[in-house]
Design a protein around this motif. Structure first.
Motif, PDB file in Angstrom:
ATOM      1  N   ILE A  93       0.878  -1.174   0.000  1.00 48.11           N
ATOM      2  CA  ILE A  93       0.000   0.000   0.000  1.00 48.11           C
ATOM      3  C   ILE A  93       0.912   1.220   0.000  1.00 48.11           C
ATOM      4  CG2 ILE A  93      -1.693   1.308   1.351  1.00 48.11           C
ATOM      5  CD1 ILE A  93      -2.775  -1.375   2.353  1.00 48.11           C
ATOM      6  N   VAL A  94       0.665   2.121  -0.935  1.00 45.17           N
ATOM      7  CA  VAL A  94       1.546   3.276  -1.079  1.00 45.17           C
ATOM      8  C   VAL A  94       0.801   4.563  -0.753  1.00 45.17           C
ATOM      9  CG1 VAL A  94       3.177   4.473  -2.597  1.00 45.17           C
ATOM     10  CG2 VAL A  94       2.720   2.043  -2.935  1.00 45.17           C
ATOM     11  N   GLY A  95       1.307   5.260   0.237  1.00 41.79           N
ATOM     12  CA  GLY A  95       0.767   6.575   0.577  1.00 41.79           C
ATOM     13  C   GLY A  95       1.699   7.646   0.045  1.00 41.79           C
ATOM     14  N   GLU A  96       1.369   8.905   0.331  1.00 38.45           N
ATOM     15  CA  GLU A  96       2.188  10.014  -0.162  1.00 38.45           C
ATOM     16  C   GLU A  96       1.908  11.222   0.718  1.00 38.45           C
ATOM     17  OE1 GLU A  96      -0.838   9.239  -1.354  1.00 38.45           O
ATOM     18  OE2 GLU A  96      -1.388  11.247  -0.677  1.00 38.45           O
ATOM     19  N   THR A  97       2.835  12.169   0.732  1.00 39.29           N
ATOM     20  CA  THR A  97       2.714  13.296   1.667  1.00 39.29           C
ATOM     21  C   THR A  97       2.087  14.526   1.018  1.00 39.29           C
ATOM     22  OG1 THR A  97       4.932  14.011   1.069  1.00 39.29           O
ATOM     23  CG2 THR A  97       4.751  12.536   2.955  1.00 39.29           C
ATOM     24  N   THR A  98       0.880  14.364   0.468  1.00 40.22           N
ATOM     25  CA  THR A  98       0.292  15.497  -0.250  1.00 40.22           C
ATOM     26  C   THR A  98      -0.465  16.467   0.651  1.00 40.22           C
ATOM     27  OG1 THR A  98      -1.399  13.921  -0.853  1.00 40.22           O
ATOM     28  CG2 THR A  98       0.131  14.571  -2.583  1.00 40.22           C
ATOM     29  N   CYS A  99      -0.672  16.136   1.909  1.00 43.02           N
ATOM     30  CA  CYS A  99      -1.229  17.121   2.844  1.00 43.02           C
ATOM     31  C   CYS A  99      -0.902  16.654   4.250  1.00 43.02           C
ATOM     32  CB  CYS A  99      -2.740  17.298   2.668  1.00 43.02           C
ATOM     33  SG  CYS A  99      -3.723  15.905   3.223  1.00 43.02           S
ATOM     34  N   ASP A 100      -1.040  17.559   5.195  1.00 38.45           N
ATOM     35  CA  ASP A 100      -0.713  17.197   6.577  1.00 38.45           C
ATOM     36  C   ASP A 100      -1.630  16.088   7.082  1.00 38.45           C
ATOM     37  OD1 ASP A 100       1.218  19.058   6.462  1.00 38.45           O
ATOM     38  OD2 ASP A 100       0.258  20.519   7.794  1.00 38.45           O
ATOM     39  N   GLY A 101      -2.899  16.191   6.713  1.00 36.60           N
ATOM     40  CA  GLY A 101      -3.863  15.188   7.167  1.00 36.60           C
ATOM     41  C   GLY A 101      -3.450  13.806   6.709  1.00 36.60           C
ATOM     42  N   LYS A 102      -3.073  13.685   5.434  1.00 32.86           N
ATOM     43  CA  LYS A 102      -2.706  12.374   4.908  1.00 32.86           C
ATOM     44  C   LYS A 102      -1.390  11.898   5.517  1.00 32.86           C
ATOM     45  CE  LYS A 102      -4.570  11.282   0.397  1.00 32.86           C
ATOM     46  NZ  LYS A 102      -4.128  11.205  -1.018  1.00 32.86           N
ATOM     47  N   LYS A 103      -0.393  12.782   5.593  1.00 35.94           N
ATOM     48  CA  LYS A 103       0.895  12.252   6.035  1.00 35.94           C
ATOM     49  C   LYS A 103       0.833  11.772   7.487  1.00 35.94           C
ATOM     50  CE  LYS A 103       3.423  16.565   6.954  1.00 35.94           C
ATOM     51  NZ  LYS A 103       3.974  17.731   6.274  1.00 35.94           N
ATOM     52  N   LYS A 104       0.020  12.460   8.308  1.00 38.41           N
ATOM     53  CA  LYS A 104      -0.118  11.968   9.677  1.00 38.41           C
ATOM     54  C   LYS A 104      -1.027  10.727   9.708  1.00 38.41           C
ATOM     55  CE  LYS A 104       1.923  13.608  12.466  1.00 38.41           C
ATOM     56  NZ  LYS A 104       3.397  13.408  12.660  1.00 38.41           N
ATOM     57  N   ALA A 105      -2.017  10.709   8.841  1.00 35.41           N
ATOM     58  CA  ALA A 105      -2.928   9.560   8.814  1.00 35.41           C
ATOM     59  C   ALA A 105      -2.186   8.276   8.437  1.00 35.41           C
ATOM     60  CB  ALA A 105      -4.069   9.810   7.836  1.00 35.41           C
ATOM     61  N   TYR A 106      -1.191   8.381   7.542  1.00 31.65           N
ATOM     62  CA  TYR A 106      -0.452   7.174   7.150  1.00 31.65           C
ATOM     63  C   TYR A 106       0.354   6.619   8.318  1.00 31.65           C
ATOM     64  CZ  TYR A 106      -1.727   8.297   2.341  1.00 31.65           C
ATOM     65  OH  TYR A 106      -2.433   8.569   1.197  1.00 31.65           O
ATOM     66  N   GLU A 107       0.778   7.502   9.215  1.00 29.37           N
ATOM     67  CA  GLU A 107       1.480   7.002  10.411  1.00 29.37           C
ATOM     68  C   GLU A 107       0.544   6.090  11.198  1.00 29.37           C
ATOM     69  OE1 GLU A 107       3.093  10.125  12.890  1.00 29.37           O
ATOM     70  OE2 GLU A 107       4.010  11.135  11.176  1.00 29.37           O
ATOM     71  N   ALA A 108      -0.700   6.559  11.357  1.00 31.68           N
ATOM     72  CA  ALA A 108      -1.678   5.773  12.107  1.00 31.68           C
ATOM     73  C   ALA A 108      -2.101   4.530  11.314  1.00 31.68           C
ATOM     74  CB  ALA A 108      -2.893   6.633  12.424  1.00 31.68           C
ATOM     75  N   PHE A 109      -2.315   4.741  10.013  1.00 25.66           N
ATOM     76  CA  PHE A 109      -2.782   3.652   9.142  1.00 25.66           C
ATOM     77  C   PHE A 109      -1.748   2.538   9.073  1.00 25.66           C
ATOM     78  CE2 PHE A 109      -3.924   2.048   4.766  1.00 25.66           C
ATOM     79  CZ  PHE A 109      -5.215   1.680   5.073  1.00 25.66           C
ATOM     80  N   ASN A 110      -0.496   2.935   9.125  1.00 24.40           N
ATOM     81  CA  ASN A 110       0.613   1.969   9.044  1.00 24.40           C
ATOM     82  C   ASN A 110       0.509   0.890  10.129  1.00 24.40           C
ATOM     83  OD1 ASN A 110       3.166   1.121   7.909  1.00 24.40           O
ATOM     84  ND2 ASN A 110       4.122   1.904   9.773  1.00 24.40           N
ATOM     85  N   GLU A 111      -0.123   1.253  11.242  1.00 24.71           N
ATOM     86  CA  GLU A 111      -0.252   0.282  12.331  1.00 24.71           C
ATOM     87  C   GLU A 111      -1.219  -0.837  11.984  1.00 24.71           C
ATOM     88  OE1 GLU A 111      -1.217   2.586  15.814  1.00 24.71           O
ATOM     89  OE2 GLU A 111       0.499   3.914  15.403  1.00 24.71           O
ATOM     90  N   ILE A 112      -2.206  -0.542  11.119  1.00 19.34           N
ATOM     91  CA  ILE A 112      -3.175  -1.592  10.773  1.00 19.34           C
ATOM     92  C   ILE A 112      -2.958  -2.136   9.376  1.00 19.34           C
ATOM     93  CG2 ILE A 112      -4.998  -0.916  12.394  1.00 19.34           C
ATOM     94  CD1 ILE A 112      -6.273   0.713  10.123  1.00 19.34           C
ATOM     95  N   ALA A 113      -2.250  -1.397   8.534  1.00 19.20           N
ATOM     96  CA  ALA A 113      -1.962  -1.859   7.174  1.00 19.20           C
ATOM     97  C   ALA A 113      -0.627  -1.251   6.762  1.00 19.20           C
ATOM     98  CB  ALA A 113      -3.067  -1.409   6.220  1.00 19.20           C
ATOM     99  N   PRO A 114       0.445  -2.015   6.822  1.00 14.67           N
ATOM    100  CA  PRO A 114       1.765  -1.460   6.543  1.00 14.67           C
ATOM    101  C   PRO A 114       1.771  -0.634   5.256  1.00 14.67           C
ATOM    102  CG  PRO A 114       1.962  -3.714   7.258  1.00 14.67           C
ATOM    103  CD  PRO A 114       0.488  -3.440   7.122  1.00 14.67           C
ATOM    104  N   THR A 115       2.215   0.598   5.370  1.00 19.90           N
ATOM    105  CA  THR A 115       2.096   1.555   4.274  1.00 19.90           C
ATOM    106  C   THR A 115       3.456   2.146   3.925  1.00 19.90           C
ATOM    107  OG1 THR A 115      -0.101   2.110   5.117  1.00 19.90           O
ATOM    108  CG2 THR A 115       0.840   3.610   3.503  1.00 19.90           C
ATOM    109  N   TYR A 116       3.782   2.060   2.651  1.00 19.25           N
ATOM    110  CA  TYR A 116       4.999   2.664   2.123  1.00 19.25           C
ATOM    111  C   TYR A 116       4.623   4.095   1.748  1.00 19.25           C
ATOM    112  CZ  TYR A 116       8.759   3.532  -1.275  1.00 19.25           C
ATOM    113  OH  TYR A 116       9.817   4.065  -1.967  1.00 19.25           O
ATOM    114  N   VAL A 117       5.409   5.080   2.163  1.00 20.99           N
ATOM    115  CA  VAL A 117       5.044   6.474   1.906  1.00 20.99           C
ATOM    116  C   VAL A 117       6.067   7.159   1.000  1.00 20.99           C
ATOM    117  CG1 VAL A 117       4.552   8.740   2.929  1.00 20.99           C
ATOM    118  CG2 VAL A 117       3.784   6.664   4.085  1.00 20.99           C
ATOM    119  N   MET A 118       5.573   7.781  -0.071  1.00 24.58           N
ATOM    120  CA  MET A 118       6.436   8.564  -0.952  1.00 24.58           C
ATOM    121  C   MET A 118       6.398  10.018  -0.517  1.00 24.58           C
ATOM    122  SD  MET A 118       5.601   7.136  -4.776  1.00 24.58           S
ATOM    123  CE  MET A 118       7.088   7.796  -5.536  1.00 24.58           C
ATOM    124  N   GLU A 119       7.572  10.642  -0.471  1.00 22.93           N
ATOM    125  CA  GLU A 119       7.589  12.046  -0.095  1.00 22.93           C
ATOM    126  C   GLU A 119       7.397  12.918  -1.331  1.00 22.93           C
ATOM    127  OE1 GLU A 119      10.840  13.455   2.305  1.00 22.93           O
ATOM    128  OE2 GLU A 119      10.114  15.525   2.171  1.00 22.93           O
TER     129      GLU A 119
END
Lengths: 425, 259
Positions: free
Chosen positions: A140-166
């Protein structure tokens, strides 16, 4: 919507079958009211109806079959994740569920209440076990396109490991360098996931396939400049939504067929609404399936939507990757350059978006623009004011709408949109 | 005969026109059975066309009347009504039961408008609810507030939180009239901001039921710096403006100007 024959598959994916049945039932009814009730619809819409009716069924089965043959599935949330690279590693690239108020209360255990509906929705879909795409994803690939999303991926990562692109926030040289390094890092991650080494030949093919998809969408955008409007905004939005889910080669072929039909319609002067119907363009936040509320309200208020300036719209299809590169290095550069042209509201400054909106509105002969921001989406809410000013200069009226996925404000939206349409008539 | 029917959240108004002149103006509370209320309002009348406006505008299709039925939004309706009575109007403010709308006009047409978000903050409902807290009929709430001096700042415009705030101010020993004045000021502050966003130009026509509240009118004039009667105009029956505008829409439709 899907047949019960898929139950076994969903059960294997550890989904909440009862809740999922409920979701599909609501979706089916919603789809019937909003889509199947349309008059003078295109023949090509059968494809849309079929794909959507099987969005959690046959398409998921295809993913499972591909997985059984060793292919991997990459799930994404954003147009910044380079699909060319995913394809070059022989993996499948799909958008994840984020367009309905599903599991929102659950999501509030992980993210603050005042978080946009899109974020709450993808977290809610996962927590409520309602999204077979998330459950089918190997990465699952996230990305840092807003503050809401980038912080949400930190939380989401706990239930679904998420790779984040900056994703950088400016278009400077340094930002472009950062982005290129992120593209390379993503390529490596996908190679590790799939065990496939991406070669120049494979990447060239990936670029060709995805450019083909974008060309079909560009063709659709161009045809919508015709008057009377040859396709409803609802159907066009659906095309854009499906572009995130369906197999890209099949999608491209089907949308080109649909465009052939549109050309024939334009030839005979046939349209979905009379030629004097006010033409509106939607601009702003993405509308993931089944977020059809605003287009439905607009098109039941005596207007027709002729374009979507959105990530699920022209932001996803406007720019192509330069196909002239022969080496891996040249192609990576071309990919990095293409994605840096995306005019997401996360960029500062972001004059490109204002220019793109005004020129698109003019190309599509839009009488007005409706700017759509999700409640609590700071970047797009801020930009709505700038967009309004830019459009004023061009003499194009704009209505700013801030809403979410709930139905509680439908009547108020109707009043505003009807009033806006009245000012254009 | 043309009839305009404004089906709002709190009241329903009817205005009929014969040859473009107002013949009847009636009003009833909306209740939970607006369809029956519409029939009561239409009692004895046989309009050739009926134009619905307001939240319940689409209800007119369910009345099963033997006449031509159409709808327009209350935004257009209030603008038409205001521009008819005051052709020089540049801005219209309508504060109704659950919505506040501000519109800028050019040649009688709506250029730009703003409308409050989904909650009823700062509307007639807010006044009705807070008047209830003071156990005063809403019609008397404005004059009562005008007796207040040194109003405390009410920071919340949310109908429910404003009550909490008013209650705690009472507990602190503030005079009730002063608190009532503070509540009116809170509404006006929000309204003035909305007017500025659409580009406030005088004359401003103030319509909707809340225009009957002398305290809101007075505070509004002070807030936006206009003189009542010259810059800020209130029609004789501000709550009938939606229904009048709706009827006028059809009347104009018969003339050359279809708008």
């Amino acid at each position: 919507m899907s047949e019960s024959t898929h139950h076994e598959m969903w059960e294997k994916l550890n989904m909440d079958l009862e809740a999922h049945d409920g979701l599909l039932e609501v979706l089916g009814k919603f789809y019937g009211d909003i889509y199947l009730s349309q008059e003078n619809r295109l023949k090509g819409a059968e494809y849309l109806d079929f794909v959507l009716s099987e969005v959690h069924g046959l398409r998921i089965k295809e993913l499972q079959d591909a997985k059984a043959q060793g292919r991997k599935v990459v799930g994404t949330f954003c147009v910044f994740v380079p699909e060319e690279i995913t394809l070059a590693a022989d993996a499948i690239h799909v958008g994840l569920c984020a367009g309905a108020e599903a599991g929102s209360e659950l999501a509030e255990q992980l993210v603050p209440r005042n978080t946009c509906a899109l974020i709450k929705s993808f977290i809610g879909f996962k927590m409520a076990k309602l999204c077979p795409y998330i459950e089918s994803s190997d990465m699952i690939v996230g990305e840092t396109t807003c503050d809401g999303k980038k912080k949400a991926y930190e939380a989401f990562n706990e239930i679904a490991p998420t790779y984040v692109m900056e994703v950088p926030q400016t278009k400077s040289e340094a930002a472009r360098d950062l982005w290129k390094s992120e593209v390379l890092r993503y390529m490596k991650a996908v190679e590790e996931l799939t065990g496939v080494t991406i070669t120049a030949e494979k990447l060239k093919e990936g670029i060709k396939v995805i450019n083909g998809k974008r060309r079909a969408l560009q063709r659709l955008t161009r045809l919508r400049a015709a008057s009377p409007a040859p396709i409803s905004g609802r159907d066009a939005l659906l095309v854009n939504q499906i572009s995130f889910y369906d197999d890209p080669v099949r999608f491209t072929a089907k949308i080109n067929e649909l465009c052939d039909e549109l050309e024939a319609r334009i030839e005979t002067g046939d349209g979905v609404a009379p030629a004097d119907t006010p033409r509106l363009m939607l601009s702003g936040c993405p509308m993931a399936v089944p977020n059809w509320k605003l287009p439905y309200v607009v098109e039941s208020s005596g207007a027709v939507i002729v374009g979507e300036e959105s990530c699920i719209g022209t932001r996803n299809s406007r720019d192509l990757v330069d196909e002239s590169g022969e080496t891996l290095e040249a192609m990576i550069d071309a990919i990095a350059d293409r994605y840096m042209k995306i005019d997401c509201a996360c960029f500062t400054p972001n004059q490109e978006r204002l220019d793109n909106i005004t020129s698109l509105a003019k190309d599509l002969k839009a009488d007005g623009v409706i700017h759509y921001s999700l409640l609590f989406c700071q970047p797009y809410s801020h930009e709505s004011m700038k967009v309004d000013k830019a459009l004023q200069v061009e003499g194009i009226p704009m209505l700013s709408i801030e809403t979410d996925y709930s139905m509680e404000d439908v009547e108020q939206l109707k009043t505003r949109i009807e009033a806006f349409v009245e000012t254009l008539a | 005969m043309i009839a305009g029917l404004d089906i709002g959240s709190r009241s329903i108004e009817l205005v009929t026109l014969i040859d473009g002149v107002v013949a009847e103006a009636r009003k009833l509370p909306t209740t939970f059975d607006p369809v029956s209320q519409c029939f009561k309002l239409l009692d004895g009348l046989r309009p050739a066309s009926l134009v619905g406006t307001g939240y319940g505008r689409n209800l007119i299709q369910r009345l099963g009347l033997d006449c031509e039925c159409s709808t327009i939004t209350e935004i257009k309706a209030h603008a038409l009504g205001a521009a008819h009575l005051f052709p020089e109007a540049r801005t219209v403010l309508d504060i109704g039961g659950q919505d506040t709308k501000a519109m800028s006009l050019a040649g009688g047409r709506v250029l730009k408008f703003e409308m409050n978000d989904r909650c009823a903050a700062g509307t007639g409902k807010f006044l009705e609810y807070t008047a209830g807290v003071f156990q005063i009929p809403v019609e008397e709430f404005g004059p009562y507030a005008m007796k207040g001096e040194n109003p405390p700042e009410i920071s919340s415009i949310c109908t429910v939180f404003a009550e909490t705030e008013a209650t705690s101010l009472m507990a602190r020993g503030e005079r009730p009239e002063a608190i009532a004045l503070g509540l009116h000021k809170a509404i006006v502050k929000r309204t003035a901001n909305m007017l500025r966003r659409v580009g406030l130009n005088f004359p401003l026509v103030f319509t909707g039921g809340v225009a009957n509240n002398p305290c809101v009118l007075d505070l509004l004039a002070k807030s936006v710096g206009g003189e009542i009667g010259r810059d800020i105009l209130v029609p004789d029956n501000p709550d009938h403006m939606g229904a009048l505008g709706a009827a006028l829409h059809r009347h104009h439709g018969n003339a050359a100007d279809a708008r």
